[in-house]
Write a protein that holds these residues in place. Structure first.
Motif, PDB file in Angstrom:
ATOM      1  N   GLU A  32      57.276  58.215  42.392  1.00  0.00           N
ATOM      2  CA  GLU A  32      55.879  57.821  42.592  1.00  0.00           C
ATOM      3  C   GLU A  32      55.689  56.334  42.322  1.00  0.00           C
ATOM      4  N   PRO A  33      54.682  55.744  42.951  1.00  0.00           N
ATOM      5  CA  PRO A  33      54.381  54.332  42.691  1.00  0.00           C
ATOM      6  C   PRO A  33      53.867  54.134  41.263  1.00  0.00           C
ATOM      7  N   GLU A  34      53.752  52.893  40.875  1.00  0.00           N
ATOM      8  CA  GLU A  34      53.216  52.558  39.548  1.00  0.00           C
ATOM      9  C   GLU A  34      51.876  51.858  39.724  1.00  0.00           C
ATOM     10  N   ILE A  35      50.878  52.311  38.966  1.00  0.00           N
ATOM     11  CA  ILE A  35      49.565  51.666  38.970  1.00  0.00           C
ATOM     12  C   ILE A  35      49.485  50.779  37.737  1.00  0.00           C
ATOM     13  N   ILE A  36      49.130  49.525  37.955  1.00  0.00           N
ATOM     14  CA  ILE A  36      49.055  48.543  36.871  1.00  0.00           C
ATOM     15  C   ILE A  36      47.582  48.212  36.645  1.00  0.00           C
ATOM     16  N   THR A  37      47.103  48.518  35.428  1.00  0.00           N
ATOM     17  CA  THR A  37      45.667  48.416  35.148  1.00  0.00           C
ATOM     18  C   THR A  37      45.329  47.356  34.100  1.00  0.00           C
ATOM     19  N   GLU A  38      46.269  46.520  33.751  1.00  0.00           N
ATOM     20  CA  GLU A  38      46.029  45.578  32.648  1.00  0.00           C
ATOM     21  C   GLU A  38      44.895  44.594  32.927  1.00  0.00           C
ATOM     22  N   ASN A  39      44.558  44.337  34.191  1.00  0.00           N
ATOM     23  CA  ASN A  39      43.485  43.396  34.520  1.00  0.00           C
ATOM     24  C   ASN A  39      42.240  44.078  35.093  1.00  0.00           C
ATOM     25  N   CYS A  40      42.116  45.388  34.879  1.00  0.00           N
ATOM     26  CA  CYS A  40      40.967  46.101  35.436  1.00  0.00           C
ATOM     27  C   CYS A  40      39.732  45.912  34.558  1.00  0.00           C
ATOM     28  N   PRO A  41      38.557  46.223  35.095  1.00  0.00           N
ATOM     29  CA  PRO A  41      37.342  46.128  34.277  1.00  0.00           C
ATOM     30  C   PRO A  41      37.441  47.054  33.062  1.00  0.00           C
ATOM     31  N   ARG A  42      36.788  46.692  31.980  1.00  0.00           N
ATOM     32  CA  ARG A  42      36.795  47.506  30.759  1.00  0.00           C
ATOM     33  C   ARG A  42      35.414  48.039  30.406  1.00  0.00           C
ATOM     34  N   ILE A  43      34.425  47.647  31.221  1.00  0.00           N
ATOM     35  CA  ILE A  43      33.057  48.128  31.005  1.00  0.00           C
ATOM     36  C   ILE A  43      32.576  48.765  32.302  1.00  0.00           C
ATOM     37  N   TYR A  44      32.035  49.978  32.197  1.00  0.00           N
ATOM     38  CA  TYR A  44      31.520  50.696  33.360  1.00  0.00           C
ATOM     39  C   TYR A  44      30.002  50.732  33.313  1.00  0.00           C
ATOM     40  N   ARG A  45      29.374  50.417  34.455  1.00  0.00           N
ATOM     41  CA  ARG A  45      27.927  50.530  34.615  1.00  0.00           C
ATOM     42  C   ARG A  45      27.656  51.433  35.809  1.00  0.00           C
ATOM     43  N   ASP A  46      26.576  52.205  35.746  1.00  0.00           N
ATOM     44  CA  ASP A  46      26.238  53.119  36.839  1.00  0.00           C
ATOM     45  C   ASP A  46      26.109  52.421  38.175  1.00  0.00           C
ATOM     46  N   SER A  47      25.710  51.175  38.161  1.00  0.00           N
ATOM     47  CA  SER A  47      25.472  50.437  39.406  1.00  0.00           C
ATOM     48  C   SER A  47      26.765  49.901  40.037  1.00  0.00           C
ATOM     49  N   ASP A  50      32.797  50.917  43.926  1.00  0.00           N
ATOM     50  CA  ASP A  50      34.237  51.133  43.809  1.00  0.00           C
ATOM     51  C   ASP A  50      35.006  49.822  43.902  1.00  0.00           C
ATOM     52  N   SER A  51      34.545  48.914  44.762  1.00  0.00           N
ATOM     53  CA  SER A  51      35.249  47.639  44.918  1.00  0.00           C
ATOM     54  C   SER A  51      35.281  46.859  43.609  1.00  0.00           C
ATOM     55  N   GLU A  52      34.231  46.974  42.796  1.00  0.00           N
ATOM     56  CA  GLU A  52      34.212  46.304  41.497  1.00  0.00           C
ATOM     57  C   GLU A  52      35.192  46.967  40.531  1.00  0.00           C
ATOM     58  N   LEU A  53      35.267  48.288  40.576  1.00  0.00           N
ATOM     59  CA  LEU A  53      36.194  49.012  39.704  1.00  0.00           C
ATOM     60  C   LEU A  53      37.650  48.758  40.077  1.00  0.00           C
ATOM     61  N   LEU A  54      37.882  48.415  41.331  1.00  0.00           N
ATOM     62  CA  LEU A  54      39.250  48.188  41.807  1.00  0.00           C
ATOM     63  C   LEU A  54      39.729  46.753  41.597  1.00  0.00           C
ATOM     64  N   GLU A  55      38.830  45.861  41.176  1.00  0.00           N
ATOM     65  CA  GLU A  55      39.231  44.481  40.935  1.00  0.00           C
ATOM     66  C   GLU A  55      40.309  44.421  39.854  1.00  0.00           C
ATOM     67  N   GLY A  56      41.387  43.745  40.152  1.00  0.00           N
ATOM     68  CA  GLY A  56      42.467  43.575  39.186  1.00  0.00           C
ATOM     69  C   GLY A  56      43.463  44.715  39.135  1.00  0.00           C
ATOM     70  N   ILE A  57      43.227  45.789  39.879  1.00  0.00           N
ATOM     71  CA  ILE A  57      44.153  46.925  39.905  1.00  0.00           C
ATOM     72  C   ILE A  57      45.268  46.627  40.903  1.00  0.00           C
ATOM     73  N   ILE A  73      39.553  55.237  43.883  1.00  0.00           N
ATOM     74  CA  ILE A  73      39.012  55.901  42.705  1.00  0.00           C
ATOM     75  C   ILE A  73      39.078  57.404  42.938  1.00  0.00           C
ATOM     76  N   GLY A  74      39.799  58.100  42.070  1.00  0.00           N
ATOM     77  CA  GLY A  74      39.915  59.550  42.202  1.00  0.00           C
ATOM     78  C   GLY A  74      38.814  60.293  41.474  1.00  0.00           C
TER      79      GLY A  74
END
Length: 109
Positions: A32-47, A50-57, A73-74
């Motif tokens: 399987e591939p490897e997902i690297i999340t070290e630069n992903c967002p660390r704060i979630y807001r309802d607004s 998905d493109s914001e959540l995927l930044e840095g992934i 996003i699964g």
């Protein structure tokens, strides 16, 4: 005599076909591939989109290379009234190997 020749030929063809299929199977990508999340967002807001959540992934695969643009996003799970959520990132390589990574993020209403 003809039956023995035909039977031997069919047996040899079957053995060759089994070897060919086994060789192809051994060369397929089963990792399987490897997902690297070290630069992903660390704060979630309802607004958030998905493109914001995927930044840095990023996602990489030993056969397919960079799969970062294939990550999606699964799931996003908020448990009760907790002040955090779980975001699950998923990627599928060209051999249909699936990787997923779940990250805990602080939640802001």
């Amino acid at each position: 005599m003809n039956h023995r020749v035909i039977t031997a030929g069919m047996l040899a063809a079957g053995i060759m076909m089994a070897g060919l299929i086994g060789g192809i199977r051994m060369r397929q990508d089963h990792i399987e591939p490897e997902i690297i999340t070290e630069n992903c967002p660390r704060i979630y807001r309802d607004s958030m989109k998905d493109s914001e959540l995927l930044e840095g992934i990023r996602a990489v695969d030993d056969v397919d290379g960079d799969l970062s643009d294939q990550v999606f996003i699964g799931d996003i799970s908020k448990i009760g009234d907790k002040d955090y959520v779980f975001v699950t990132y998923v990627v599928i390589d060209h051999s249909n190997n699936v990787a997923q990574e779940t990250i805990r993020m602080d939640y802001e209403a």
